[in-house]
Design an enzyme around this catalytic site. Structure first.
Site, PDB file in Angstrom:
ATOM      1  N   GLU A 268      -4.921   9.485 -41.733  1.00 22.84           N
ATOM      2  CA  GLU A 268      -4.389   9.501 -43.095  1.00 22.84           C
ATOM      3  C   GLU A 268      -2.913   9.135 -43.224  1.00 22.84           C
ATOM      4  OE1 GLU A 268      -5.353  12.294 -41.327  1.00 22.84           O
ATOM      5  OE2 GLU A 268      -4.026  13.976 -41.749  1.00 22.84           O
ATOM      6  N   ASN A 269      -2.352   8.308 -42.341  1.00 25.94           N
ATOM      7  CA  ASN A 269      -0.941   7.938 -42.424  1.00 25.94           C
ATOM      8  C   ASN A 269      -0.562   7.620 -43.877  1.00 25.94           C
ATOM      9  OD1 ASN A 269      -1.154   7.645 -39.483  1.00 25.94           O
ATOM     10  ND2 ASN A 269      -2.321   5.821 -40.045  1.00 25.94           N
ATOM     11  N   GLU A 302      -9.854  10.681 -45.939  1.00 28.34           N
ATOM     12  CA  GLU A 302      -8.472  10.243 -45.662  1.00 28.34           C
ATOM     13  C   GLU A 302      -7.672  10.138 -46.953  1.00 28.34           C
ATOM     14  OE1 GLU A 302      -7.874  10.512 -42.625  1.00 28.34           O
ATOM     15  OE2 GLU A 302      -9.967  10.417 -41.966  1.00 28.34           O
TER      16      GLU A 302
HETATM   17  N1  0A1 Z   1      -6.290  13.571 -39.231  1.00 28.96           N
HETATM   18  C1  0A1 Z   1      -7.414  12.748 -38.886  1.00 28.96           C
HETATM   19  C2  0A1 Z   1      -7.936  13.003 -37.537  1.00 28.96           C
HETATM   20  C3  0A1 Z   1      -7.303  12.327 -36.376  1.00 28.96           C
HETATM   21  C4  0A1 Z   1      -6.744  13.078 -35.373  1.00 28.96           C
HETATM   22  C5  0A1 Z   1      -6.263  12.476 -34.229  1.00 28.96           C
HETATM   23  C6  0A1 Z   1      -6.374  11.112 -34.112  1.00 28.96           C
HETATM   24  O1  0A1 Z   1      -5.948  10.459 -32.995  1.00 28.96           O
HETATM   25  C7  0A1 Z   1      -6.225  10.934 -31.767  1.00 28.96           C
HETATM   26  C8  0A1 Z   1      -6.904  10.348 -35.113  1.00 28.96           C
HETATM   27  C9  0A1 Z   1      -7.372  10.971 -36.255  1.00 28.96           C
HETATM   28  C10 0A1 Z   1      -8.540  13.107 -39.819  1.00 28.96           C
HETATM   29  O2  0A1 Z   1      -8.787  14.285 -40.052  1.00 28.96           O
HETATM   30  O3  0A1 Z   1      -9.206  12.230 -40.306  1.00 28.96           O
HETATM   31 ZN    ZN Z   2      -8.767  15.050 -41.733  1.00 27.43          ZN
END
Ligand code: 0A1
Ligand code: ZN
Length: 898
Positions: A268-269, A302
């Site tokens: 979610e950048n 996201e």
């Molecule tokens: N925040 C993202 C999950 C995510 C976590 C780590 C990552 O790289 C290793 C990539 C995505 C989500 O909840 O969609």
């Molecule tokens: Zn998430």
């Protein structure tokens, strides 16, 4: 020699960072083999922080070029560089720190930090990847405004970062340069850049307040025909968040970029979401109904993070569920609303139940075993060695259940008021799970004077799945029915280490209950001043009783309707009572559950018979109950497909004393074949009645028809019904969409005969060899097939299209085999476990995050039958003894063996 010594981080040790870093300017000179990063940050000591607090910055796999403060290079004794950090001493209270570093994206196989995929540059910073880009305070409570300059050769024409594009120019040396600015302060885990040769699809929409916003989906050249569904899903997500939560997009531009090498689903950048291509690209020919549904849900997830995660973020990584549990709950509701959209009330209720069933099935298959195993942790863990190991089903899916219970307790309006309050209090901050519950509690105590959520908060600090035992007593003379609920939760995982006197406190459990009379009619229940079919009981102590009046005869209880809490119910229904619930319960979720419980009893009994060498036979009453579901004209196809699906091997394993996957697989296959044989006629009817000719649509109604039709096909083929093979071959050859094509191929590979299945597999590969997402399906299908052995899996690994470096490919073959092939993986000679150990080690050398996920396949080894337990333990020990193991894998295997 081990390089990565595990260090345990504890939630109780949280300390605020002594500095603010309000502004960061990053300049990238991008090149695959050596990218130079200039990071200039404005650093301010926090009021109250000690004047000699060093500025400690995290860094990993970086080469330091220079470090300076306020324009002057730092003297050698003013800083200290170690393997994982850079400490700067004697900083003025307000300073500009400039660090120049170098990294090598082309050699970065971890896919964390800056890496190259398909010749383009991408970043992944959550949780701790930013430290692989530059030295920085890589923690979520340090929030900064970013200005980013990207410079690259013209072969990378698209240069993206977070926020708004300020400028774009060509440099005298022929390279392109762009500047981006993100107006919102953010933690570094939300930073992103993308550089490369990409195509895009875009649209402009007006937000609720009337601002025009640009929405874009970027992907590989040539794939622009496959991004329509993704862009439409994004528009739906944007509208849904406006209407259901009053939350509007805060940027002028929102971008999604698809990449083929990615560790997770998506990220979610801020304003620049980076997605695993599997959750972006779709067309009717190459994507299944499940793919379409997955894309909509992950795009929603996201997008919703923009408020729940980005505008309000986590204080520390122990609070991960603050954003993830809440955002999963939001994406589940989004999908449910999309499925029920434009339907009449009854159809909408069924569609919502189907979504709830799918979510609960997933929770039970992944989270329940986790909660009963060595990695069990509360949704807000107390400690970790590697945070990457805590992106778990517990933090995400159980976290969402904990949010859902708050929604159930407060009601839709109350929950919305709680959310509004949460944003009013915390917009722009990095906060804790307690802060979230505080906001919800402020509404709950207004609604329920004298009560609060103090007991409820235990869901955040205790692990394990509570059990709720139900006792039902009926008194015919007083016409009273007394329901007693008693809860219990044993210490699990790390809690066990606390010793015998560790006592877990009771939870606050919303328990939805209905009562049916002996003819299956819903009884009105008087409870808390209202009369309804469903009573919401709030269990907050070890045991409580409720009395229902005016009940003439002993009723049949319909328990935990809609799965109102993530618990296991203990109640001894008779098979007849389950059949009654399965035929009549007015709550579609509980009705489904009753049928599943009947099937579970059947399969467990068959597995036992198999272990004892007795002949197998299916109970007629069970077959009749399932016939009734299959032929009930009031039930729609999507619901019937769920009602007639056999419980998964994972869910069934949770019910076995000593897990024996091959016995379960045989029992399950036997029952499928019996259903196919005894219900051949109505199954064939369902197959014929649920064809979806004409143009493909992934909408819930046609998708539901395909689900039922394809389930019927696999049952019929499993039974060896004489024209089933012909039906499957015909469907495979004439399928107008990937759902039907894959379903026919899968049924043929698993249950078909003759040469056709293997020929079809070969032709399928030839047709799709240039589409990596379909090639993944091809590998996955074979990896999980009933006849696939370790030897087959090894042979597939030598296929030219196989590589361990691409996580999707590794998941398609290795993970499918190790996690979803009961016979091949759990062969009593232990060869499956030896294969697993080899692959964990091979992956660990490339990508520890992915290796650690595979390592978890043997988590619950100690609960297996002795013949399997021993070789499993040996394989785990072999991995643990390996020199140079990553911290990620070390944490998993050492906890498994503790
Ligand atoms: N925040 C993202 C999950 C995510 C976590 C780590 C990552 O790289 C290793 C990539 C995505 C989500 O909840 O969609
Ligand atoms: Zn998430």
């Amino acid at each position: 020699m081990r390089t990565d010594t595990p260090i345990t981080v504890y939630r109780k040790d949280y300390q605020p960072y002594p500095y603010d870093i309000p502004e960061v300017a990053l300049a990238f000179d991008l090149a695959p083999d050596a990218t130079e990063v200039r990071c200039s940050m404005h650093v301010q000591r926090k009021p109250g922080a000690s004047a000699d607090a060093a500025l400690i910055l995290d860094g990993e796999d970086l080469e330091l070029v220079s470090v300076g403060v306020n324009g002057a290079p730092l003297a050698a004794d003013a800083y200290h560089l170690s393997e994982h950090s850079l400490a700067i001493y004697g900083l003025p209270a307000d300073a500009t720190v400039e660090i120049v570093s170098r990294c090598k994206p082309s050699a970065n196989s971890t896919l964390m930090g800056l890496y190259v995929s398909g010749g383009n540059f991408f970043t992944q910073c959550e949780a701790e990847g930013f430290r692989r880009i530059t030295w920085f305070a890589d923690r979520p409570d340090v929030m900064s405004r970013y200005r980013v300059t990207l410079r690259a050769q013209p072969q990378y024409p698209v240069l993206l970062s977070n926020g708004n594009l300020l400028a774009s120019r060509q440099l005298p040396d022929g390279r392109n340069e762009v500047e981006w600015e993100d107006p919102f302060p953010k933690p570094c885990y939300l930073f992103a850049l993308v550089a490369g040769n990409l195509t895009h699809r875009e649209t402009t929409v007006k937000t609720a307040s009337g601002r025009d916003v640009l929405l874009q989906v970027y992907s590989d050249p040539g794939s622009e025909t496959k991004t329509e569904w993704a862009l439409d899903s994004l528009v739906r997500a944007l509208r849904w968040d406006e209407t259901r939560f009053g939350l509007e997009l805060d940027l002028d531009r929102f971008m999604i970029v698809a990449v083929h090498d990615f560790n997770m689903g998506a990220m979610e950048n801020k304003g620049l979401n980076i997605f695993n291509a599997a959750y972006v690209l779709a067309d009717a020919a190459s994507a299944t109904d499940a793919n379409y549904e997955g894309i909509e849900s992950v795009i929603g997830h996201e997008y919703f993070h923009n408020w729940t995660g980005n505008r309000v973020t986590c204080r520390d990584w122990f609070q991960l569920s603050l954003k993830e549990g809440l955002t999963v709950f939001r994406d589940q509701e989004f999908s449910a609303d999309m499925m029920a959209h434009d339907m009449d009330a009854a159809a909408a209720a069924s569609a919502r139940a189907v979504k709830r069933i799918d979510d609960v099935v997933a929770l039970r298959a992944a989270q329940f075993p986790e909660d009963a195993g060595p990695m069990a942790h509360p949704i807000r863990p107390e400690s970790y060695q590697e945070i990457g190991n805590f992106y778990t089903a517990t933090v995400y899916e159980k976290g969402a259940e904990v949010i859902r219970m708050q929604h159930t307790l407060l009601g839709e309006e109350g929950f919305r008021a709680g959310m509004d309050e949460y944003f009013r209090r915390h917009d722009g901050q990095a906060v804790t799970c307690d802060d979230f519950v505080d906001a919800m509690e402020s509404v709950y105590i207004r609604q329920h004077p004298g009560r609060d959520l103090s007991v409820f908060r235990r869901w955040y600090r205790q692990a394990g799945t509570p059990r709720v035992a139900v006792k039902l007593e009926h008194d015919a003379t007083t016409r009273r029915c007394t329901v007693t609920l008693t809860q219990q939760c044993q210490p699990v995982g790390v809690e066990k280490k606390a010793g015998a006197d560790y006592v877990k406190a009771p939870y606050h459990i919303p328990f939805a209950l209905g009562l049916l009379d002996q003819d299956g009619r819903a009884l009105p229940l008087r409870h808390e001043g209202a009369t309804r079919d469903t009573a919401l009981l709030e269990l907050t102590t070890a045991s409580q009783q409720w009395v229902f009046e005016d009940i003439d005869e002993r009723p049949v209880p319909s328990l935990l309707r809609d799965f109102s809490a993530p618990v296991i119910v203990d109640y001894d229904w008779t098979d007849e009572e389950l059949a009654l619930l399965s035929a009549h319960d007015t709550n579609p979720f509980a009705r489904w559950e009753a049928g599943q419980e009947l099937a579970t009893r059947q399969i467990l009994a068959l597995a036992e018979a198999r272990q004892a060498g007795r002949t197998l036979h299916a109970d007629t009453a069970f077959i009749n109950a399932w016939r009734a579901l299959l032929t009930d004209p009031a039930l729609d196809a999507a619901y019937r497909a769920r009602a007639l699906a056999l419980p998964s091997e994972k869910t069934l394993a949770e019910r076995m004393h000593a897990v024996d996957p091959p016995a379960l697989a045989v029992a399950r296959d036997f029952l499928r074949a019996e259903l196919g044989r005894q219900l051949a006629e109505p199954l064939r009817q369902a197959f014929d009645d649920n064809q979806t000719p004409g143009e493909y649509s992934p909408a819930p109604v046609p998708a539901g028809k395909r689900a039922l039709k394809n389930l019927a096909l696999s049952h019929l083929l499993a039974a060896g019904e004489h024209d089933a093979q012909r039906l499957a071959e015909h469907q495979y050859e004439h399928a107008g969409n990937m759902t039907d094509s894959m379903a026919a191929l899968s049924a043929l590979i698993n249950f078909g005969q003759g040469d056709f299945p293997q020929q079809a597999l070969a032709a399928f590969y030839d047709k799709w060899r240039d589409n990596p997402l379909v090639v993944d399906k091809w590998f996955a299908l074979q990896a999980a097939a009933r006849s696939t052995t370790v030897q087959t899996a090894r042979a597939l690994m030598t296929h030219p299209a196989f590589t361990l470096r691409n996580p999707n490919r590794a998941r398609a073959l290795i993970f499918q085999f190790c996690l979803n092939n009961a016979r091949g993986m759990h062969h009593p000679d232990g060869s499956g476990y030896a294969f697993w150990a080899e692959q964990v080690l091979a992956l660990d050398a490339l990508n520890p995050e992915i290796a650690a996920r595979l390592a978890r396949a043997l988590d619950n080894w100690s609960r297996f039958v002795p013949a399997l337990r021993t070789p499993m333990q040996a394989a785990l020990q072999q991995v643990r003894a390996h020199e140079g193991l990553s911290r990620n894998v070390q944490e998993i295997v050492s906890k498994a063996l503790e």
